[in-house]
Scaffold this motif. Structure first.
Motif, PDB file in Angstrom:
ATOM      1  N   ALA A   1      39.340  28.393   4.384  1.00  0.00           N
ATOM      2  CA  ALA A   1      40.234  27.482   4.056  1.00  0.00           C
ATOM      3  C   ALA A   1      40.585  26.068   4.839  1.00  0.00           C
ATOM      4  O   ALA A   1      40.582  25.015   4.331  1.00  0.00           O
ATOM      5  N   LEU A   2      40.787  26.323   6.191  1.00  0.00           N
ATOM      6  CA  LEU A   2      41.147  25.642   6.978  1.00  0.00           C
ATOM      7  C   LEU A   2      39.986  24.574   7.312  1.00  0.00           C
ATOM      8  O   LEU A   2      40.017  23.215   7.399  1.00  0.00           O
ATOM      9  N   SER A   3      38.578  25.112   6.983  1.00  0.00           N
ATOM     10  CA  SER A   3      37.662  24.252   7.298  1.00  0.00           C
ATOM     11  C   SER A   3      37.455  23.230   5.970  1.00  0.00           C
ATOM     12  O   SER A   3      36.639  22.223   6.072  1.00  0.00           O
ATOM     13  N   SER A   4      37.978  23.441   4.940  1.00  0.00           N
ATOM     14  CA  SER A   4      38.055  22.437   3.871  1.00  0.00           C
ATOM     15  C   SER A   4      39.033  21.361   3.979  1.00  0.00           C
ATOM     16  O   SER A   4      38.989  20.395   3.262  1.00  0.00           O
ATOM     17  N   VAL A   5      39.761  21.399   4.870  1.00  0.00           N
ATOM     18  CA  VAL A   5      40.775  20.098   5.195  1.00  0.00           C
ATOM     19  C   VAL A   5      40.832  19.909   6.594  1.00  0.00           C
ATOM     20  O   VAL A   5      41.556  19.959   7.443  1.00  0.00           O
ATOM     21  N   PRO A   6      39.658  19.004   6.954  1.00  0.00           N
ATOM     22  CA  PRO A   6      39.483  18.608   8.449  1.00  0.00           C
ATOM     23  C   PRO A   6      40.511  17.505   9.021  1.00  0.00           C
ATOM     24  O   PRO A   6      40.746  17.104   9.782  1.00  0.00           O
ATOM     25  N   SER A   7      41.196  16.898   7.673  1.00  0.00           N
ATOM     26  CA  SER A   7      42.311  15.730   7.703  1.00  0.00           C
ATOM     27  C   SER A   7      43.605  16.353   8.510  1.00  0.00           C
ATOM     28  O   SER A   7      44.680  15.552   8.791  1.00  0.00           O
ATOM     29  N   VAL A   8      43.926  17.560   8.550  1.00  0.00           N
ATOM     30  CA  VAL A   8      45.088  18.348   9.016  1.00  0.00           C
ATOM     31  C   VAL A   8      45.455  17.863  10.486  1.00  0.00           C
ATOM     32  O   VAL A   8      44.508  17.881  11.448  1.00  0.00           O
TER      33      VAL A   8
END
Length: 187
Positions: free
Chosen positions: A51-58
């Motif tokens: 899941a976190l790999s899908s949101v590199p903008s965090v």
């Protein structure tokens, strides 16, 4: 800003599918991760990493673990400090500036690895890390039966007050890293 309470394997799967499908430009993500079922912890962790790999903008991650969990979040912790082989910089959450870990039990190597990798990179991003009610465990231990407090350290404290296990962090504090560790008494 997205705050999620993850209480079941289905909730973890739903989060992974939602973030993968939508790839939102999230800046702040809060995850409240609770013990699911013994034997599913590694599956749950891989879903979180996916899941976190899908949101590199965090830019800010607030990860709250379950203080009553029997397993340690090893997969998530390792993902936070792995490097890219071809390109400099962290492989996972490359824009991460602020990391808050609460109720996480991991090896000292994991805690120090995250700080070391994310502060030593040429394009350093990490500006602050807070460890609240976090504990260390012996390397290789998968359960939390044996654990030790990390200690206390606040912004403005003298770097000589750092516990010996975090002495290398002093270099990064001197360069501007905001570092906090706090143990709250158990009721």
């Amino acid at each position: 800003v997205l705050d999620i309470y993850l209480y079941s394997l289905d909730a973890h799967q739903a989060l992974a599918h939602f973030l993968h499908r939508s790839s939102p430009p999230l800046k702040v993500l809060g995850l409240d991760v609770h013990f699911v079922v013994e034997g599913h912890e590694e599956d749950r962790e891989w879903l979180i990493v996916q899941a976190l790999s899908s949101v590199p903008s965090v830019r800010e991650l607030r990860y709250r673990g379950d203080p009553d969990a029997l397993a340690c979040p090893g997969v998530v912790m390792r993902a936070l400090w792995m490097r890219l082989r071809e390109v400099p910089g962290p492989r996972f959450l490359p824009e991460l500036e602020h990391l808050e870990l609460t109720n996480v039990i991991a090896s000292l190597r994991s805690f120090n690895g995250i700080i070391n990798v994310r502060c030593r990179q040429e394009n350093r991003k990490l500006k602050s890390i807070s460890l609240h009610n976090c504990f260390s465990k012996p390397p290789g231990e998968m359960t939390t039966a044996v654990r030790e407090e990390l200690g206390n350290f606040e912004l403005g404290d003298d770097i000589f007050r750092l516990p010996a296990s975090f002495s290398a962090v002093g270099e990064f504090i001197a360069e501007g890293l905001q570092f906090r560790m706090k143990q709250s008494p158990v009721d």
